[in-house]
Design an enzyme around this catalytic site. Structure first.
Site, PDB file in Angstrom:
ATOM      1  N   MET A  19       0.732  57.981  39.944  1.00 49.81           N
ATOM      2  CA  MET A  19       1.548  58.285  41.131  1.00 49.81           C
ATOM      3  C   MET A  19       0.664  58.236  42.373  1.00 49.81           C
ATOM      4  SD  MET A  19       4.225  61.275  40.000  1.00 49.81           S
ATOM      5  CE  MET A  19       3.090  62.248  39.022  1.00 49.81           C
ATOM      6  N   CYS A 102       6.078  48.560  40.399  1.00 53.15           N
ATOM      7  CA  CYS A 102       6.259  49.196  41.713  1.00 53.15           C
ATOM      8  C   CYS A 102       7.359  48.476  42.487  1.00 53.15           C
ATOM      9  CB  CYS A 102       4.959  49.165  42.503  1.00 53.15           C
ATOM     10  SG  CYS A 102       5.174  49.854  44.151  1.00 53.15           S
ATOM     11  N   LYS A 141       2.540  48.751  32.671  1.00 57.16           N
ATOM     12  CA  LYS A 141       3.642  49.651  33.022  1.00 57.16           C
ATOM     13  C   LYS A 141       4.649  48.818  33.811  1.00 57.16           C
ATOM     14  CE  LYS A 141       4.881  53.946  35.271  1.00 57.16           C
ATOM     15  NZ  LYS A 141       5.345  53.634  36.625  1.00 57.16           N
ATOM     16  N   ASP A 206      12.717  60.275  34.386  1.00 55.26           N
ATOM     17  CA  ASP A 206      13.584  61.462  34.352  1.00 55.26           C
ATOM     18  C   ASP A 206      13.266  62.460  33.240  1.00 55.26           C
ATOM     19  OD1 ASP A 206      14.795  60.087  36.396  1.00 55.26           O
ATOM     20  OD2 ASP A 206      16.651  59.657  35.317  1.00 55.26           O
ATOM     21  N   ARG A 229       7.347  62.831  38.102  1.00 53.82           N
ATOM     22  CA  ARG A 229       7.724  63.827  39.108  1.00 53.82           C
ATOM     23  C   ARG A 229       7.764  65.259  38.594  1.00 53.82           C
ATOM     24  NH1 ARG A 229      12.820  60.406  40.867  1.00 53.82           N
ATOM     25  NH2 ARG A 229      12.620  59.973  38.637  1.00 53.82           N
TER      26      ARG A 229
HETATM   27  C1  LIG Z   1       5.055  59.837  44.550  1.00 51.73           C
HETATM   28  C2  LIG Z   1       5.146  58.751  43.502  1.00 51.73           C
HETATM   29  C3  LIG Z   1       4.170  57.776  43.458  1.00 51.73           C
HETATM   30  C4  LIG Z   1       4.228  56.780  42.471  1.00 51.73           C
HETATM   31  N1  LIG Z   1       3.199  55.879  42.392  1.00 51.73           N
HETATM   32  C5  LIG Z   1       3.148  55.015  41.332  1.00 51.73           C
HETATM   33  C6  LIG Z   1       1.997  54.201  41.092  1.00 51.73           C
HETATM   34  O1  LIG Z   1       1.001  54.254  41.825  1.00 51.73           O
HETATM   35  N2  LIG Z   1       2.029  53.373  40.011  1.00 51.73           N
HETATM   36  C7  LIG Z   1       3.107  53.314  39.160  1.00 51.73           C
HETATM   37  O2  LIG Z   1       3.070  52.557  38.174  1.00 51.73           O
HETATM   38  N3  LIG Z   1       4.200  54.073  39.371  1.00 51.73           N
HETATM   39  C8  LIG Z   1       4.232  54.939  40.398  1.00 51.73           C
HETATM   40  N4  LIG Z   1       5.295  55.773  40.543  1.00 51.73           N
HETATM   41  C9  LIG Z   1       6.360  55.744  39.531  1.00 51.73           C
HETATM   42  C10 LIG Z   1       6.069  56.765  38.419  1.00 51.73           C
HETATM   43  O3  LIG Z   1       4.889  56.424  37.727  1.00 51.73           O
HETATM   44  C11 LIG Z   1       7.240  56.838  37.417  1.00 51.73           C
HETATM   45  O4  LIG Z   1       7.434  55.566  36.856  1.00 51.73           O
HETATM   46  C12 LIG Z   1       8.542  57.273  38.073  1.00 51.73           C
HETATM   47  O5  LIG Z   1       8.339  58.347  38.970  1.00 51.73           O
HETATM   48  C13 LIG Z   1       9.583  57.676  37.016  1.00 51.73           C
HETATM   49  O6  LIG Z   1       9.099  58.726  36.210  1.00 51.73           O
HETATM   50  P1  LIG Z   1       9.539  60.283  36.455  1.00 51.73           P
HETATM   51  O7  LIG Z   1      11.035  60.322  36.462  1.00 51.73           O
HETATM   52  O8  LIG Z   1       8.919  61.044  35.329  1.00 51.73           O
HETATM   53  O9  LIG Z   1       8.983  60.673  37.804  1.00 51.73           O
HETATM   54  C14 LIG Z   1       5.284  56.746  41.548  1.00 51.73           C
HETATM   55  C15 LIG Z   1       6.274  57.729  41.618  1.00 51.73           C
HETATM   56  C16 LIG Z   1       6.218  58.727  42.567  1.00 51.73           C
HETATM   57  C17 LIG Z   1       7.295  59.776  42.600  1.00 51.73           C
END
Ligand SMILES: Cc1cc2nc3c(=O)[nH]c(=O)nc-3n(C[C@H](O)[C@H](O)[C@H](O)COP(=O)(O)O)c2cc1C
Length: 330
Positions: A19, A102, A141, A206, A229
């Protein structure tokens, strides 16, 4: 038991998601202490790395205690990606992860991140070239596809595996969805259920309760859960999921003392890693969640997120600890 290359990552590992501006060394260390089995850096630009941009290079820092750790890079130009692999290798990560997910315009418009989902042949050939260029395991990813009508994740995953990718983390949304709607884990399960697949398939999107992590394991049969998150300002989430897996009941939430201790250590580590100014500034985003639920907390949160010097933030932590010592978190 899941394995990424030769790295044993345990039974149904919990992975800290990459993230941006969140998954830095201090935060990764806290998540690791609380049970994250694998942690990833935020995405790092291959173009930034090959130009030695200070901001990109700093993101390569890793602590011994976080292992196994993956460094995530993004880009769409073969030569830059290969040069980046060499730069990344020098930092000694356990895994190199490629970001093909991304959704942000400035990344996608250059054909990187989820942009590559429009050119699966390039996605596969980049992965193959990177696999051949390093002895470290290369993982990917990605998202389900570019949009709903172009989901080919089963075929894509098979092709990535065939060129030597060692694990795939799949966010159950398309690029078109960005972060809207609910993540759909059914297509991720289809990837996993493909009899040709043998590398670990990690589900993402999620997972914000221990029950959802369990569903990902038991109903969807995935090899692990990648958590984003739900961990921001709440590194205890990993421990809570593991406790639930082991006992079937929820563990008590962290006490005020534990929250203040974590916030203090987070800030201390951030300052020693990136200096007073950036350390104070970039740790702010976590405080809301560290202290979530406390009534009439705004005054104290404001002190934490508006102070420019660490002494004032540490003083605010002390004050909160005294004032709310007996607060029972739900
Ligand atoms: C603040 C933020 C920054 C993120 N930065 C990246 C990143 O640098 N690389 C990446 O593959 N995904 C990034 N993501 C996506 C997360 O890795 C993840 O795929 C996405 O938040 C869904 O998962 P979750 O519902 O558990 O948050 C980011 C998400 C958030 C919220």
């Amino acid at each position: 038991m899941a394995k990424i290359g030769n790295i044993d990552v345990g039974e149904f590992p919990l992975l800290l998601a990459p993230m941006e501006d969140v998954s830095d060394p201090p935060f990764r260390a806290l998540c690791k202490e609380q049970g994250a089995d694998v942690v990833f850096t935020e995405f790092i630009s291959s173009e930034g790395l090959i130009r030695d941009a200070a901001k990109s290079v700093m993101k390569l820092d890793i602590y011994e205690k976080e292992r196994p750790v993956g460094i995530q890079i993004f880009g769409a130009v073969l030569d830059s990606m290969l040069q980046s692999v060499e730069i990344v290798e020098a930092s000694g990560p356990d895994i190199i992860d490629i970001n093909f997910g991304c959704p942000v315009k400035k990344v996608v418009s250059k054909g990187a991140g989820a942009g590559i989902l429009k050119d699966i042949d390039l996605m596969v050939s980049l992965t193959e070239a990177m696999v051949k260029h390093t002895k470290l395991p290369i993982t990917v990813k990605t998202r389900l596809g570019w949009d709903h009508d172009s989901i080919k994740i089963v075929e894509v995953a098979e092709r990535l595996q065939d060129v030597g990718c060692k694990a795939i983390s799949i966010h159950g949304r398309t690029r078109a969805q960005m972060y809207k709607g609910e993540a759909d884990w059914a297509p991720i399960a289809e990837v996993k259920n493909n009899p040709r697949m043998h590398i670990p398939i990690f589900g993402n999107g999620d997972v914000d309760t221990p029950e959802k992590a369990m569903e990902m394991r038991d109903k969807y049969g995935l090899d692990g859960a990648m958590i984003g998150r739900a961990s921001i300002g709440y590194p205890w989430f990993f421990k809570e999921v593991k406790h639930y897996f082991n006992t079937g009941v929820h563990c008590a939430p962290p006490t005020m003392q534990e929250r203040v201790d974590a916030a203090k250590r987070h800030l201390e580590m951030a300052i020693s890693w990136k200096g007073e100014k950036l350390g104070v500034f970039e740790t702010r985003r976590h405080y809301t969640n560290y202290f979530k639920g406390i009534p009439d907390f705004k005054e104290y949160r404001m002190k934490m997120v508006t102070s420019d010097d660490s002494a004032s933030v540490f003083a605010a932590f002390e004050e909160v600890q005294k004032l709310f010592a007996d607060y029972q978190f739900a």
